[in-house]
Design a protein around this motif. Structure first.
Motif, PDB file in Angstrom:
ATOM      1  N   GLU A  14      -5.322  20.868  -5.404  1.00 24.26           N
ATOM      2  CA  GLU A  14      -3.954  21.242  -5.785  1.00 24.26           C
ATOM      3  C   GLU A  14      -3.765  21.157  -7.303  1.00 24.26           C
ATOM      4  N   VAL A  15      -2.992  22.106  -7.843  1.00 24.46           N
ATOM      5  CA  VAL A  15      -2.725  22.156  -9.281  1.00 24.46           C
ATOM      6  C   VAL A  15      -1.239  22.422  -9.502  1.00 24.46           C
ATOM      7  N   ASN A  16      -0.609  21.612 -10.364  1.00 26.24           N
ATOM      8  CA  ASN A  16       0.755  21.876 -10.807  1.00 26.24           C
ATOM      9  C   ASN A  16       0.695  22.584 -12.156  1.00 26.24           C
ATOM     10  N   ILE A  17       1.388  23.712 -12.263  1.00 23.43           N
ATOM     11  CA  ILE A  17       1.356  24.526 -13.479  1.00 23.43           C
ATOM     12  C   ILE A  17       2.757  24.592 -14.071  1.00 23.43           C
ATOM     13  N   TYR A  18       2.845  24.320 -15.379  1.00 21.89           N
ATOM     14  CA  TYR A  18       4.137  24.387 -16.074  1.00 21.89           C
ATOM     15  C   TYR A  18       4.015  25.341 -17.256  1.00 21.89           C
ATOM     16  N   PHE A  19       4.988  26.260 -17.359  1.00 17.57           N
ATOM     17  CA  PHE A  19       5.027  27.226 -18.456  1.00 17.57           C
ATOM     18  C   PHE A  19       6.149  26.823 -19.410  1.00 17.57           C
ATOM     19  N   PRO A  20       5.821  26.222 -20.555  1.00 19.49           N
ATOM     20  CA  PRO A  20       6.865  25.744 -21.479  1.00 19.49           C
ATOM     21  C   PRO A  20       7.818  26.843 -21.935  1.00 19.49           C
ATOM     22  N   VAL A  21       7.296  28.040 -22.192  1.00 20.81           N
ATOM     23  CA  VAL A  21       8.147  29.128 -22.685  1.00 20.81           C
ATOM     24  C   VAL A  21       9.155  29.544 -21.626  1.00 20.81           C
ATOM     25  N   LEU A  22       8.715  29.604 -20.371  1.00 23.26           N
ATOM     26  CA  LEU A  22       9.600  30.023 -19.283  1.00 23.26           C
ATOM     27  C   LEU A  22      10.450  28.869 -18.758  1.00 23.26           C
TER      28      LEU A  22
ATOM     29  N   VAL B 277      -1.462  22.483 -17.198  1.00 21.57           N
ATOM     30  CA  VAL B 277      -1.866  22.318 -15.807  1.00 21.57           C
ATOM     31  C   VAL B 277      -2.176  20.856 -15.517  1.00 21.57           C
ATOM     32  N   GLN B 278      -1.844  20.440 -14.307  1.00 24.72           N
ATOM     33  CA  GLN B 278      -2.164  19.098 -13.810  1.00 24.72           C
ATOM     34  C   GLN B 278      -2.982  19.258 -12.539  1.00 24.72           C
TER      35      GLN B 278
ATOM     36  N   GLU C  72       0.843  -1.196   0.000  1.00 23.58           N
ATOM     37  CA  GLU C  72       0.000   0.000   0.000  1.00 23.58           C
ATOM     38  C   GLU C  72       0.876   1.244   0.000  1.00 23.58           C
ATOM     39  N   ARG C  73       0.561   2.171  -0.887  1.00 23.01           N
ATOM     40  CA  ARG C  73       1.289   3.429  -0.930  1.00 23.01           C
ATOM     41  C   ARG C  73       0.382   4.529  -1.480  1.00 23.01           C
ATOM     42  N   GLU C  74       0.862   5.755  -1.392  1.00 21.59           N
ATOM     43  CA  GLU C  74       0.034   6.900  -1.809  1.00 21.59           C
ATOM     44  C   GLU C  74      -0.048   6.982  -3.335  1.00 21.59           C
ATOM     45  N   PHE C  75      -1.245   7.243  -3.809  1.00 21.20           N
ATOM     46  CA  PHE C  75      -1.485   7.386  -5.251  1.00 21.20           C
ATOM     47  C   PHE C  75      -2.208   8.705  -5.493  1.00 21.20           C
ATOM     48  N   ARG C  76      -1.652   9.519  -6.376  1.00 19.61           N
ATOM     49  CA  ARG C  76      -2.253  10.813  -6.724  1.00 19.61           C
ATOM     50  C   ARG C  76      -2.430  10.855  -8.241  1.00 19.61           C
ATOM     51  N   HIS C  77      -3.657  11.009  -8.661  1.00 20.67           N
ATOM     52  CA  HIS C  77      -3.951  11.082 -10.096  1.00 20.67           C
ATOM     53  C   HIS C  77      -4.121  12.537 -10.503  1.00 20.67           C
ATOM     54  N   TYR C  78      -3.552  12.877 -11.663  1.00 20.24           N
ATOM     55  CA  TYR C  78      -3.624  14.250 -12.161  1.00 20.24           C
ATOM     56  C   TYR C  78      -4.287  14.281 -13.529  1.00 20.24           C
ATOM     57  N   LEU C  79      -5.141  15.273 -13.705  1.00 24.61           N
ATOM     58  CA  LEU C  79      -5.802  15.518 -14.981  1.00 24.61           C
ATOM     59  C   LEU C  79      -4.991  16.543 -15.762  1.00 24.61           C
ATOM     60  N   ASP C  80      -4.490  16.168 -16.940  1.00 25.03           N
ATOM     61  CA  ASP C  80      -3.648  17.056 -17.748  1.00 25.03           C
ATOM     62  C   ASP C  80      -4.510  17.895 -18.681  1.00 25.03           C
ATOM     63  N   LEU C  81      -4.337  19.223 -18.608  1.00 25.54           N
ATOM     64  CA  LEU C  81      -5.082  20.150 -19.452  1.00 25.54           C
ATOM     65  C   LEU C  81      -4.157  21.274 -19.889  1.00 25.54           C
ATOM     66  N   GLN C  82      -4.649  22.084 -20.805  1.00 23.68           N
ATOM     67  CA  GLN C  82      -3.885  23.241 -21.282  1.00 23.68           C
ATOM     68  C   GLN C  82      -4.764  24.482 -21.233  1.00 23.68           C
ATOM     69  N   GLY C  83      -4.163  25.603 -20.846  1.00 23.07           N
ATOM     70  CA  GLY C  83      -4.914  26.853 -20.765  1.00 23.07           C
ATOM     71  C   GLY C  83      -4.015  28.048 -20.980  1.00 23.07           C
ATOM     72  N   ASN C  84      -4.606  29.219 -20.905  1.00 24.12           N
ATOM     73  CA  ASN C  84      -3.873  30.470 -21.079  1.00 24.12           C
ATOM     74  C   ASN C  84      -3.991  31.323 -19.826  1.00 24.12           C
ATOM     75  N   VAL C  85      -2.926  32.071 -19.549  1.00 26.58           N
ATOM     76  CA  VAL C  85      -2.935  32.980 -18.408  1.00 26.58           C
ATOM     77  C   VAL C  85      -3.805  34.185 -18.740  1.00 26.58           C
ATOM     78  N   MET C  86      -4.655  34.559 -17.796  1.00 23.47           N
ATOM     79  CA  MET C  86      -5.551  35.689 -18.001  1.00 23.47           C
ATOM     80  C   MET C  86      -5.525  36.579 -16.769  1.00 23.47           C
ATOM     81  N   THR C  87      -6.040  37.796 -16.927  1.00 23.15           N
ATOM     82  CA  THR C  87      -6.205  38.705 -15.806  1.00 23.15           C
ATOM     83  C   THR C  87      -7.442  39.552 -16.045  1.00 23.15           C
ATOM     84  N   LYS C  88      -8.187  39.777 -14.984  1.00 20.61           N
ATOM     85  CA  LYS C  88      -9.377  40.618 -15.100  1.00 20.61           C
ATOM     86  C   LYS C  88      -8.992  42.092 -15.134  1.00 20.61           C
TER      87      LYS C  88
END
Length: 389
Positions: free
Chosen positions: A251-259, A302-303, A81-97
């Protein structure tokens, strides 16, 4: 091969007895000494028994070796038995109001621009001034008239309180004062449009119109673009099937490919509407921007952690096979002895989510079970196997 080995061994044993033993038998027979011949026979009989016992040992060893050579060699993994964390992989754009264009509210010449591109400004800070066309002078005249109207009204009020003068004079003074004050407020409001101020704290991203330019609301031309980089977010569309797992605070992990940079954040808002076109709902993920390197419209991967289990049983996906009924199964090593001999058994399992090369087993396997890894495709039900490290 086995018989050849035995024949060679017997030959070696006979040779080890030496030619002298054969000569001795012939000599004894020639001499005719019966007692000596009986003793020799007894000696040879004892040697024969010894050779027979040794041959049996060799046969037993050869049989074991031949049996082991036919065993399937496998490796196993022991489940735990060990910890299992599943992540949903998606793509989005940074925005600001807070990313807006500032337009003029009155027509006139842009007589002064107080800021430069890239400059940080605070809410309410003066950014530019438009020629008011003499409105400031008109305002001063109105303020003078307002002061006179106020004095007249206050005097008429005191007289009326002393029952001096007529009521109509008092009401006329009050109405005149209120009318002039309304004119002052209206003029101040119009004059304020000549001063362009920051609607919120942020950065002047672009100075669109230069000093001296004639601007007008009717032209539809903006003067500045102002952006606040401290309150940004990523908006993604999440399939409706994940509606129970993707909630506020996850929780969300965010990765910026350009940076080439990653950050960790959380979901701050989930939509309450399912888009009928793509059967998804919108999610807002807060984007901390302490270094000011993240810009609006920047692409992000994003994951989202939509499922977690601290006591999960995981196995490599490559170990799982499927039978004709569509059931998933693995081979497990049972009846393991001290020599790592075991019996392979087919075990039907039920799996859940996957992450990378591993899949969670929901049913069919418990902890401390040895699942066959290498060699799993070559074993059969109830086949004897040997576990190698």
């Amino acid at each position: 091969m086995k018989n050849t080995f035995i024949i060679i061994l017997i030959s070696l044993l006979i040779t080890s007895c030496g030619n002298g033993s054969v000569d001795s038998v012939e000599t004894l027979i020639a001499e005719g000494n019966l007692e000596a011949i009986k003793l020799k026979k007894q000696e040879i009989t004892e040697k024969q028994k010894l050779l027979t016992a040794e041959l049996r040992q060799l046969d037993s060893f050869i049989k074991i070796k031949d049996s082991n050579s036919k065993l399937a060699l496998v490796t196993t993994i022991k489940t735990e038995e060990r910890e299992f964390r599943h992540y949903l992989d998606l793509q989005g754009n940074v925005m600001t109001k807070q990313n807006v264009l500032i337009y003029p509210e009155m027509a006139g010449t842009l007589i002064k621009v107080y800021v430069k591109e890239g400059q940080n400004v605070k809410k309410g800070q003066l950014l530019a001034t438009i020629d008011d066309g003499g409105m400031s002078s008109q305002l001063e005249q109105l303020k003078t008239q307002a002061a006179l109207a106020k004095t007249t009204f206050e005097r008429q009020k005191r007289l009326w309180e002393q029952k001096i003068g007529s009521e109509i004079q008092y009401l006329q003074a009050e109405t005149n004062y209120q009318a002039v004050m309304n004119s002052v407020k209206q003029a101040e409001s119009q004059l304020a449009k000549s001063s362009i101020r920051a609607p919120f704290s942020g950065i002047i991203d672009n100075v669109i119109q230069e000093q001296g330019t004639v601007v007008s609301p009717a032209s539809g031309q903006a003067i500045f673009r102002i952006i606040n980089l401290s309150d940004m977010y990523i908006e993604v569309d999440v399939p409706e099937s994940y509606i129970n797992g993707v909630t506020v605070g996850k929780e969300v992990n965010i990765y910026f490919p350009v940076l080439g940079d990653s950050i960790t954040s959380t979901i701050r808002q989930t939509g309450n509407f399912i888009n009928p076109t793509n059967r998804s709902f919108r999610v807002e993920i807060a984007v901390p921007n302490t270094k000011n390197t993240i810009k609006p419209n920047l692409t992000a991967r994003v994951q989202i952690n939509d499922y977690s289990n601290t006591n999960a049983i995981l196995i490599p996906q490559s170990l799982i096979s499927e039978n004709a009924e569509g059931e998933q199964y693995v081979y497990v090593a049972t009846e393991v002895d001290s020599d790592n001999m075991a019996v392979a058994k087919k075990q039907i399992i039920r799996t859940g989510l996957t992450q990378g090369d591993y899949v969670e087993v929901l049913a069919g396997i418990t902890p401390e079970v040895q699942v066959v890894m290498e060699g799993a495709r070559n074993v059969r039900e109830n086949q004897k196997v040997k576990i190698i490290q």
